[in-house]
Design an enzyme around this catalytic site. Sequence first.
Site, PDB file in Angstrom:
ATOM      1  N   ARG A  80      30.972  34.670 -11.394  1.00 60.78           N
ATOM      2  CA  ARG A  80      30.228  35.018 -12.604  1.00 60.78           C
ATOM      3  C   ARG A  80      30.215  36.519 -12.862  1.00 60.78           C
ATOM      4  O   ARG A  80      29.908  36.963 -13.977  1.00 60.78           O
ATOM      5  CB  ARG A  80      28.793  34.474 -12.480  1.00 60.78           C
ATOM      6  N   TYR A 133      32.661  30.742 -40.803  1.00 60.40           N
ATOM      7  CA  TYR A 133      32.854  29.510 -40.041  1.00 60.40           C
ATOM      8  C   TYR A 133      31.534  28.742 -39.945  1.00 60.40           C
ATOM      9  O   TYR A 133      30.457  29.340 -39.847  1.00 60.40           O
ATOM     10  CB  TYR A 133      33.385  29.874 -38.654  1.00 60.40           C
ATOM     11  N   ASP A 206      34.637  39.488 -37.348  1.00 59.31           N
ATOM     12  CA  ASP A 206      35.311  38.324 -36.777  1.00 59.31           C
ATOM     13  C   ASP A 206      36.734  38.334 -37.329  1.00 59.31           C
ATOM     14  O   ASP A 206      36.973  38.067 -38.503  1.00 59.31           O
ATOM     15  CB  ASP A 206      34.587  37.039 -37.179  1.00 59.31           C
ATOM     16  N   LYS A 231      41.987  29.806 -30.908  1.00 60.18           N
ATOM     17  CA  LYS A 231      42.878  29.677 -32.051  1.00 60.18           C
ATOM     18  C   LYS A 231      44.229  30.354 -31.785  1.00 60.18           C
ATOM     19  O   LYS A 231      44.947  29.951 -30.886  1.00 60.18           O
ATOM     20  CB  LYS A 231      42.180  30.237 -33.289  1.00 60.18           C
TER      21      LYS A 231
END
Length: 429
Positions: A80, A133, A206, A231
């Site tokens: 982590r 989005y 974005d 994407k």
Amino acid sequence: MSTTTDSSNRCFSDESACTGHPHSATQVWGTREFAFETRAIHEGFAPDPLTGDVVPPLHVSSTHVQNAPGDLKEGFEYGRCGNPTTNAFASALARLEGATHGFVFPSGMSAEDTVVRLLTRPGSHIVHSTDVYGGTHKLFSVVKPAEGWTSTSVDLSQGDAARKRLESERPDLVWVESPSNPFLTVTDIRSIAEVTHRIGALLVVDSTFATPYLQRPLELGADVVVHSTTKYIGGHSDIVGGAVILRNGLEIPSSITPLFGSRDAAEELRCLQMAIGAVQSPRDAHLAHRGLKTLGLRVARHCDNALAVAQFLSAHPRVAAVHYPGLSTDPGYDVASRQMPRGCGGVVSLQLRSEAEALALCTSTHVLTLAASLGAVESLIEHPAIMTHSTRAGGGGGVPGTLVRLAVGLEDPSDLIADLDHALNSLPA
């Protein structure tokens, strides 16, 4: 998982060699300037001196042996808190955006939520693009209001009107999605950055639809870039991921108290990401880094195919409207030509005369597959109002049922056009 580039993973010269244009070669080694495609292959990892690996190996260990308590081997302690594979990908992506600090996440939405937590606090006000989005819209309209944030959607592509609205709203954070999803709206990032900073706010862009191959928002004045690496960066529909790239020298706003005591936004984000556990798996990072190496080649073909499809659709009698900034008739064409000189991406949206026709089209294609997502090698077709933007369906500024979104892939464009032509001509009269 975060990274700071240093001498251990530099393939070329210092990041200060970056130029200010997305079409330029951006790294200098001696007298040689390296282009994007070269850097995408080599950034973030030097061949291992022991094994000679030419690609970053996949490190899956959840923990690392220490020399002594607190004496770490190469800085790695626990999965982590950092991972060699994930750090290599974050480093490469950051450098392609012209920055030093990159952080990668298990999804695009976890990246977005963490940015908001980093740079604002409950009570802060956010202005975001009207067209965003569906998940982003839900974050700002449902999740964050319940936690104490306020937000307003503004059409930030509207020049003077957008600038005046920002001056009136006085937000703490401005969130631009360009090109936007699903209407492919293009916002002048440099212009919005100027007014955002003048009113004392920070700008997040974005850039998922553009990728650093087509657009580099930090060089246009943005403070933060976010991506859904699911994407185009991943590019093969086999990972889920997100990324945050910070402008070099970015500090936590003076109006809020840092969570972990540092004004250095990169250090704060490193601690925040570790604290909330929003870290990408090494396996997904490994695949995303592999996708990054072919990003330029793939996106160039996506752009060519999408433009051909958009031109075909704009002349088809069954199509009521086409949204694609690569068309000279599109409202965003002029800004896109300056801001994204290599092309306008691989997403095309079209509108039919009725929702019934839109739904029928979505189930009538053979090469284009009915599925949500975009940016991969295969072409997809979807109905945003039902599938990806249901929280924005209908209403003012909403997504109409007549809209269909195409994620144009890497097939031969003549096959895509033939498939769409057959499907459109098969619609009931």
